[in-house]
Design a protein around this motif. Structure first.
Motif, PDB file in Angstrom:
ATOM      1  N   GLU A 198       6.160  -2.736   8.112  1.00 36.85           N
ATOM      2  CA  GLU A 198       5.255  -3.078   9.080  1.00 36.85           C
ATOM      3  C   GLU A 198       4.323  -1.859   9.340  1.00 36.85           C
ATOM      4  O   GLU A 198       3.035  -2.160   9.682  1.00 36.85           O
ATOM      5  CB  GLU A 198       5.783  -3.326  10.526  1.00 36.85           C
ATOM      6  CG  GLU A 198       6.779  -4.348  10.448  1.00 36.85           C
ATOM      7  CD  GLU A 198       7.630  -4.723  11.740  1.00 36.85           C
ATOM      8  OE1 GLU A 198       7.312  -3.990  12.683  1.00 36.85           O
ATOM      9  OE2 GLU A 198       8.092  -5.614  11.894  1.00 36.85           O
ATOM     10  N   LYS A 199       4.571  -0.629   9.183  1.00 37.12           N
ATOM     11  CA  LYS A 199       3.617   0.484   9.175  1.00 37.12           C
ATOM     12  C   LYS A 199       3.427   1.715   8.271  1.00 37.12           C
ATOM     13  O   LYS A 199       2.587   2.222   8.016  1.00 37.12           O
ATOM     14  CB  LYS A 199       4.032   0.835  10.671  1.00 37.12           C
ATOM     15  CG  LYS A 199       3.627  -0.066  11.724  1.00 37.12           C
ATOM     16  CD  LYS A 199       3.330   0.681  13.345  1.00 37.12           C
ATOM     17  CE  LYS A 199       4.803   1.158  13.647  1.00 37.12           C
ATOM     18  NZ  LYS A 199       4.488   1.336  15.228  1.00 37.12           N
ATOM     19  N   ASN A 200       4.881   2.022   7.788  1.00 37.44           N
ATOM     20  CA  ASN A 200       4.921   3.191   7.242  1.00 37.44           C
ATOM     21  C   ASN A 200       4.742   3.051   5.789  1.00 37.44           C
ATOM     22  O   ASN A 200       5.974   2.931   5.162  1.00 37.44           O
ATOM     23  CB  ASN A 200       6.103   3.938   7.263  1.00 37.44           C
ATOM     24  CG  ASN A 200       6.488   4.496   8.789  1.00 37.44           C
ATOM     25  OD1 ASN A 200       5.547   4.813   9.497  1.00 37.44           O
ATOM     26  ND2 ASN A 200       7.460   4.040   9.653  1.00 37.44           N
ATOM     27  N   LEU A 201       3.527   2.674   5.228  1.00 40.02           N
ATOM     28  CA  LEU A 201       3.535   2.208   3.749  1.00 40.02           C
ATOM     29  C   LEU A 201       3.706   3.206   2.739  1.00 40.02           C
ATOM     30  O   LEU A 201       4.233   3.070   1.970  1.00 40.02           O
ATOM     31  CB  LEU A 201       1.776   1.696   3.887  1.00 40.02           C
ATOM     32  CG  LEU A 201       1.504   0.498   4.704  1.00 40.02           C
ATOM     33  CD1 LEU A 201       0.111   0.460   4.458  1.00 40.02           C
ATOM     34  CD2 LEU A 201       2.332  -0.438   4.635  1.00 40.02           C
ATOM     35  N   ALA A 202       3.504   4.370   3.194  1.00 35.88           N
ATOM     36  CA  ALA A 202       3.658   5.511   2.030  1.00 35.88           C
ATOM     37  C   ALA A 202       5.222   5.539   1.630  1.00 35.88           C
ATOM     38  O   ALA A 202       5.341   6.114   0.772  1.00 35.88           O
ATOM     39  CB  ALA A 202       2.995   6.751   2.532  1.00 35.88           C
ATOM     40  N   SER A 203       6.024   5.557   2.763  1.00 36.46           N
ATOM     41  CA  SER A 203       7.366   5.546   2.618  1.00 36.46           C
ATOM     42  C   SER A 203       8.005   4.553   1.438  1.00 36.46           C
ATOM     43  O   SER A 203       9.106   4.777   1.069  1.00 36.46           O
ATOM     44  CB  SER A 203       8.265   5.341   3.792  1.00 36.46           C
ATOM     45  OG  SER A 203       8.138   3.941   4.067  1.00 36.46           O
ATOM     46  N   VAL A 204       7.127   3.582   1.090  1.00 32.39           N
ATOM     47  CA  VAL A 204       7.697   2.728   0.046  1.00 32.39           C
ATOM     48  C   VAL A 204       6.982   2.476  -1.109  1.00 32.39           C
ATOM     49  O   VAL A 204       7.242   1.595  -2.128  1.00 32.39           O
ATOM     50  CB  VAL A 204       7.918   1.027   0.664  1.00 32.39           C
ATOM     51  CG1 VAL A 204       8.785   1.122   1.917  1.00 32.39           C
ATOM     52  CG2 VAL A 204       6.644   0.776   1.090  1.00 32.39           C
ATOM     53  N   ILE A 205       6.080   3.425  -1.392  1.00 36.35           N
ATOM     54  CA  ILE A 205       5.117   3.566  -2.504  1.00 36.35           C
ATOM     55  C   ILE A 205       5.658   4.807  -3.274  1.00 36.35           C
ATOM     56  O   ILE A 205       5.646   5.819  -2.902  1.00 36.35           O
ATOM     57  CB  ILE A 205       3.653   3.543  -2.239  1.00 36.35           C
ATOM     58  CG1 ILE A 205       3.423   2.475  -1.640  1.00 36.35           C
ATOM     59  CG2 ILE A 205       2.975   3.547  -3.702  1.00 36.35           C
ATOM     60  CD1 ILE A 205       1.993   2.028  -0.995  1.00 36.35           C
ATOM     61  N   HIS A 206       5.779   4.437  -4.658  1.00 38.59           N
ATOM     62  CA  HIS A 206       6.385   5.642  -5.458  1.00 38.59           C
ATOM     63  C   HIS A 206       5.405   6.067  -6.775  1.00 38.59           C
ATOM     64  O   HIS A 206       4.425   5.096  -6.983  1.00 38.59           O
ATOM     65  CB  HIS A 206       7.542   5.353  -5.964  1.00 38.59           C
ATOM     66  CG  HIS A 206       8.847   5.149  -5.257  1.00 38.59           C
ATOM     67  ND1 HIS A 206       9.208   6.077  -4.156  1.00 38.59           N
ATOM     68  CD2 HIS A 206       9.361   3.633  -4.608  1.00 38.59           C
ATOM     69  CE1 HIS A 206      10.181   5.461  -3.398  1.00 38.59           C
ATOM     70  NE2 HIS A 206      10.215   4.148  -3.852  1.00 38.59           N
ATOM     71  N   PRO A 207       5.333   7.208  -7.004  1.00 34.05           N
ATOM     72  CA  PRO A 207       4.326   7.529  -8.426  1.00 34.05           C
ATOM     73  C   PRO A 207       4.555   6.503  -9.425  1.00 34.05           C
ATOM     74  O   PRO A 207       5.391   5.959  -9.735  1.00 34.05           O
ATOM     75  CB  PRO A 207       4.873   8.929  -8.790  1.00 34.05           C
ATOM     76  CG  PRO A 207       5.393   9.665  -7.524  1.00 34.05           C
ATOM     77  CD  PRO A 207       6.102   8.271  -6.888  1.00 34.05           C
TER      78      PRO A 207
END
Length: 167
Positions: free
Chosen positions: A62-71
Motif C-alpha cells: 500500500e505505501k512502502n514501495l521501496a521495501s519490495v523492489i530489489h536490484p
C-alpha cells in the motif's frame, strides 16, 4: 530506469505498462498499491489480476514501495493515484504531510538499480471535483505526478490506447 506512464481512466495505461515490462523481462513484478474500497473496486482488481499470466509475481504493498523492489527487478507499480490515496486517508487529508511522505517514499526508488514502470492518472484533466477534499486531492495528484515525471527517464501519456512520448 524509471518509466512514468500517465493518462485518463481506461486510456490503456495498464496494458501498455504490462507489455513494456514483458518486453524487458520474462519475470516481471506487479506491485498493486490499492486497498479494496468496495465490491466494484474488488471486481476491477480481479480483472487486472486475470490479465497477468504465470510470468508475473504479484505483490500487494500500500505505501512502502521501496521495501519490495530489489536490484535488477523489472516492476510495474499500479498505481500512484491509489498509493497516494492511502497516504491521504492515513494523514486525514493533510495535503502537506501526504505530499512529504509520498515524495520521501518515491525518492527511495531513485536509489534502486531496477527498472520501475510507474502508472498514474491525470485526474486534473477531467471533471472538476465537487468537494474540497476532492479538489485538494486533485492538486496533490498533480504535484506528485510532476515530481515523478521530473525524475523519470521516460514519460508517456496514454490517449485512447495510444502512447504519446513526453520525454
Amino acid at each position: 530506469m524509471i518509466y512514468y506512464i500517465t493518462g485518463g481512466e481506461r486510456s490503456g495505461k495498464s496494458s501498455y505498462a504490462q507489455d513494456l515490462a514483458l518486453s524487458l523481462s520474462n519475470t516481471p513484478k506487479y506491485i498493486a498499491t490499492s486497498r479494496i474500497w468496495g465490491d466494484d473496486h474488488k471486481k476491477r482488481i480481479d480483472r487486472h489480476i486475470a490479465d497477468r499470466d504465470e510470468r508475473w509475481t504479484s505483490i500487494e504493498e500500500e505505501k512502502n514501495l521501496a521495501s519490495v523492489i530489489h536490484p535488477n527487478d523489472v516492476v510495474v507499480i499500479d498505481c500512484v493515484t491509489l498509493w497516494l490515496t492511502n497516504f491521504y486517508v492515513d494523514t486525514k487529508n493533510n495535503v502537506e504531510a501526504c505530499l512529504e511522505l509520498a515524495k520521501t517514499e518515491f525518492n527511495k526508488l531513485l536509489d534502486i538499480d531496477a527498472t520501475i514502470i510507474i502508472i498514474s492518472n491525470e485526474i486534473g484533466m477531467g471533471v472538476h471535483a465537487q468537494t474540497e477534499v476532492g479538489r485538494k486531492f486533485t492538486e496533490l495528484q498533480g504535484w506528485i505526478n510532476q515530481h515523478i515525471a521530473k525524475h523519470a527517464e521516460n514519460a508517456i501519456i496514454m490517449v485512447s490506447g495510444i502512447p504519446l512520448t513526453l520525454k
